[in-house]
Design a protein around this motif. Sequence first.
Motif, PDB file in Angstrom:
ATOM      1  N   ASP A  42      -7.474  -0.398  -3.864  1.00  0.00           N
ATOM      2  CA  ASP A  42      -8.716   0.029  -2.834  1.00  0.00           C
ATOM      3  C   ASP A  42      -9.725   1.083  -3.615  1.00  0.00           C
ATOM      4  OD1 ASP A  42      -7.632   2.542  -3.271  1.00  0.00           O
ATOM      5  OD2 ASP A  42      -6.623   2.872  -1.447  1.00  0.00           O
ATOM      6  N   LYS A  96       0.878  -1.351   0.057  1.00  0.00           N
ATOM      7  CA  LYS A  96      -0.205   0.127   0.047  1.00  0.00           C
ATOM      8  C   LYS A  96       0.964   1.204   0.006  1.00  0.00           C
ATOM      9  CE  LYS A  96      -3.326  -2.067   3.335  1.00  0.00           C
ATOM     10  NZ  LYS A  96      -2.267  -3.196   3.676  1.00  0.00           N
ATOM     11  N   SER A 114     -11.293  -0.431  -9.798  1.00  0.00           N
ATOM     12  CA  SER A 114      -9.964  -0.341  -9.505  1.00  0.00           C
ATOM     13  C   SER A 114      -9.394   0.098 -10.950  1.00  0.00           C
ATOM     14  CB  SER A 114      -9.479  -1.583  -9.066  1.00  0.00           C
ATOM     15  OG  SER A 114      -8.020  -1.744  -8.933  1.00  0.00           O
ATOM     16  N   HIS A 169      -2.883   4.800   0.862  1.00  0.00           N
ATOM     17  CA  HIS A 169      -3.634   3.801   0.176  1.00  0.00           C
ATOM     18  C   HIS A 169      -4.228   2.572   1.104  1.00  0.00           C
ATOM     19  CE1 HIS A 169      -4.243   5.263  -3.826  1.00  0.00           C
ATOM     20  NE2 HIS A 169      -2.965   5.624  -4.117  1.00  0.00           N
ATOM     21  N   LEU A 170      -5.130   2.022   0.553  1.00  0.00           N
ATOM     22  CA  LEU A 170      -5.573   0.647   1.526  1.00  0.00           C
ATOM     23  C   LEU A 170      -5.384  -0.318   0.772  1.00  0.00           C
ATOM     24  CD1 LEU A 170      -8.840   2.749   2.671  1.00  0.00           C
ATOM     25  CD2 LEU A 170      -6.951   2.422   3.827  1.00  0.00           C
ATOM     26  N   GLY A 171      -4.708  -0.392  -0.626  1.00  0.00           N
ATOM     27  CA  GLY A 171      -4.493  -1.557  -1.161  1.00  0.00           C
ATOM     28  C   GLY A 171      -3.254  -1.281  -1.892  1.00  0.00           C
ATOM     29  N   SER A 195     -12.797   9.068  -4.573  1.00  0.00           N
ATOM     30  CA  SER A 195     -13.324   7.624  -4.327  1.00  0.00           C
ATOM     31  C   SER A 195     -15.098   7.637  -4.342  1.00  0.00           C
ATOM     32  CB  SER A 195     -12.892   7.194  -3.045  1.00  0.00           C
ATOM     33  OG  SER A 195     -13.501   5.877  -2.903  1.00  0.00           O
TER      34      SER A 195
END
Length: 427
Positions: A287, A246, A311, A265-267, A305
């Motif tokens: 994410d 991330k 994605s 980021h979360l991903g 977002s």
Amino acid sequence: MATRLTPLLLQKRKIEKKTEAVEDDDDGMDKEEVENPATDAWLMKNRKSPWAGKKEGLQTELTEEQKKYAEEHARKKEEKAGGEKGELVADKTTFHGKEERDYQGRSWIAPPKDAKASNDHCYIPKRLVHTWSGHTKGVSAIRFFPKHGHLILSAGMDTKVKIWDVFNSGKCMRTYMGHSKAVRDISFCNDGSKFLTAGYDKNIKYWDTETGQVISSFSTGKIPYVVKLNPDDDKQNILLAGMSDKKIVQWDMNTGQITQEYDQHLGAVNTITFVDNNRRFVTSSDDKSLRVWEFGIPVVIKYISEPHMHSMPSISLHPNMNWLAAQSLDNQILIYSTRERFQLNKKKRFAGHIVAGYACQVNFSPDGRFVMSGDGEGKCWFWDWKSCKVFRTLKCHEGVCIGAEWHPLEQSKVATCGWDGLIKYWD
């Protein structure tokens, strides 16, 4: 003097008496209570010490399987402690051309003198003119040599990186071997004399294009998904990498030190795109969000977002620098402005291709009139930028067509690469 019992003790005595009665007379009137796990009587009857159990069968020997597991665990732990970095492979390179310098002493990577764009108008290719085959597995990315495009670099899932001649012989000129797993991303520096590779072996390597020497390697112990150099000529020593953990990590390649980490980021981070005269960059991630950063400052200045967003594994900058094309995994290409607001341009979206599940590259023609993208069925799609209509589709590859690049000088030439291990050149 009579002792006064506290209510708790009284209750406990009652239960004990009840239980004794029950134990004496199991088939008596309290049978229901004993069999009902909600009652205290049941609890008292089935009360067992957590240690009550078989004393005799204590296992002293480990079974084979447990031994194996313990060894494996210890080995992994050691690796983690010692080998936090990626797996190391001896760096090798092979030159396939006739000679590394011509009769005038010019290097084989020197661009041809007469290579100039004849006009600025781009056309959509119609036919296949050349196929480069040499990778034994799929090709994950291709990049033309900056500004001239007389060479094309390819990253293979067979761990190799190859560079091919575009103008003359059409042969493979050099193979670079330095990764132990598939190569995920490649990126040239501004003048093409060096390039970066990112592999699933968790290593990032910086190569000399001409000699094939590894200048330096970097690793955080995580898989790099995207590598980029800062596009400013005076900041070509600054490397950004989007990682599987991330983070976006920034190295100074002169010192080998990590100088900044962008961690919001979360991903896993999939793309890094510089905008606004390279003062900012946009990142996309698993994410399903886009984040805009000031270069060098690890604070998000814009966060995009929406509930409907998917994605976006590939992002490309329009040649006029005002728009970003983002390959969205719901089978469309979305356009965002790169000006202050970074808004979605609702009037422009390009669809028709099937890319769900694949990080197919989206790209522009050098004059900005066409948008192109590979898809999961091996086709390459071309859309008209103004009208957003599909202009043409070419069946390019068996399986996924993952990469598509327009030649920087030749107006109608496009290279595509696919998971069938081929790179194709179209005119």
